[in-house]
Motif scaffolding. Sequence first.
Motif, PDB file in Angstrom:
ATOM      1  N   GLY A   2       0.819  -1.216   0.000  1.00  0.00           N
ATOM      2  CA  GLY A   2       0.000   0.000   0.000  1.00  0.00           C
ATOM      3  C   GLY A   2       0.847   1.258   0.000  1.00  0.00           C
ATOM      4  N   LEU A  50       2.367   1.664  -3.522  1.00  0.00           N
ATOM      5  CA  LEU A  50       1.373   2.152  -4.483  1.00  0.00           C
ATOM      6  C   LEU A  50       1.060   3.629  -4.255  1.00  0.00           C
ATOM      7  CD1 LEU A  50      -1.094  -0.875  -4.522  1.00  0.00           C
ATOM      8  CD2 LEU A  50       0.418  -0.145  -6.375  1.00  0.00           C
ATOM      9  N   ALA A  51       0.897   4.020  -3.006  1.00  0.00           N
ATOM     10  CA  ALA A  51       0.593   5.417  -2.703  1.00  0.00           C
ATOM     11  C   ALA A  51       1.761   6.329  -3.056  1.00  0.00           C
ATOM     12  CB  ALA A  51       0.238   5.563  -1.228  1.00  0.00           C
ATOM     13  N   SER A  84       2.022   6.799  -6.929  1.00  0.00           N
ATOM     14  CA  SER A  84       0.980   7.724  -7.392  1.00  0.00           C
ATOM     15  C   SER A  84       1.311   9.161  -7.015  1.00  0.00           C
ATOM     16  CB  SER A  84      -0.367   7.354  -6.776  1.00  0.00           C
ATOM     17  OG  SER A  84      -0.729   6.042  -7.104  1.00  0.00           O
ATOM     18  N   VAL A 115      -5.837   9.877  -5.597  1.00  0.00           N
ATOM     19  CA  VAL A 115      -5.349   8.644  -6.236  1.00  0.00           C
ATOM     20  C   VAL A 115      -4.427   7.883  -5.290  1.00  0.00           C
ATOM     21  CG1 VAL A 115      -3.907   7.761  -8.104  1.00  0.00           C
ATOM     22  CG2 VAL A 115      -5.655   9.454  -8.589  1.00  0.00           C
ATOM     23  N   THR A 160      -6.597   6.203  -2.654  1.00  0.00           N
ATOM     24  CA  THR A 160      -7.348   5.085  -3.232  1.00  0.00           C
ATOM     25  C   THR A 160      -6.445   3.899  -3.519  1.00  0.00           C
ATOM     26  OG1 THR A 160      -8.901   6.653  -4.212  1.00  0.00           O
ATOM     27  CG2 THR A 160      -8.919   4.418  -5.082  1.00  0.00           C
ATOM     28  N   SER A 161      -5.317   4.140  -4.150  1.00  0.00           N
ATOM     29  CA  SER A 161      -4.429   3.025  -4.481  1.00  0.00           C
ATOM     30  C   SER A 161      -3.766   2.457  -3.230  1.00  0.00           C
ATOM     31  CB  SER A 161      -3.380   3.456  -5.497  1.00  0.00           C
ATOM     32  OG  SER A 161      -2.546   4.463  -4.974  1.00  0.00           O
ATOM     33  N   SER A 175      -6.332   0.238  -1.376  1.00  0.00           N
ATOM     34  CA  SER A 175      -6.898  -0.896  -2.112  1.00  0.00           C
ATOM     35  C   SER A 175      -6.370  -2.233  -1.604  1.00  0.00           C
ATOM     36  CB  SER A 175      -6.613  -0.756  -3.608  1.00  0.00           C
ATOM     37  OG  SER A 175      -5.224  -0.879  -3.852  1.00  0.00           O
ATOM     38  N   HIS A 180     -12.299   0.793   4.387  1.00  0.00           N
ATOM     39  CA  HIS A 180     -12.033   1.520   3.128  1.00  0.00           C
ATOM     40  C   HIS A 180     -12.922   2.753   3.040  1.00  0.00           C
ATOM     41  CE1 HIS A 180     -11.814   1.969  -1.354  1.00  0.00           C
ATOM     42  NE2 HIS A 180     -10.539   1.868  -1.022  1.00  0.00           N
TER      43      HIS A 180
END
Length: 74
Positions: free
Chosen positions: A7, A10-11, A14, A44, A47-48, A51, A68
Motif C-alpha cells: 500500500g 502504491l501510494a 501515485s 489517487v 485510493t491506491s 486498495s 475503506h
Amino acid sequence: MSPLRLGLILATVSSVIFGVMGIALLLEGDSSTARSTFAVGVIVAATSGTSVIYQVERWNLSAQSAIHFTIMLF
C-alpha cells in the motif's frame, strides 16, 4: 510482500507521478491546474494505497469495506 508495504509503495508511486505533473504545471505558470493535479494526486494515492485492504485475509468483506469507506471519507 505485506499489504502495508504494498500500500505504501502504491501510494508513493501515485504521489510521485502526480507531484511531477503538478510541478511541471507550476513551472509553466498554470497554478490552478497544478493545484487540481496535486489534489487528484492525493485522492489517487489514498485510493491506491488503501486498495490493499482487500488482501487482508483475516478480515471479512464487511470490515474491509467499512475501513475503506472510512479512509475515503477523510
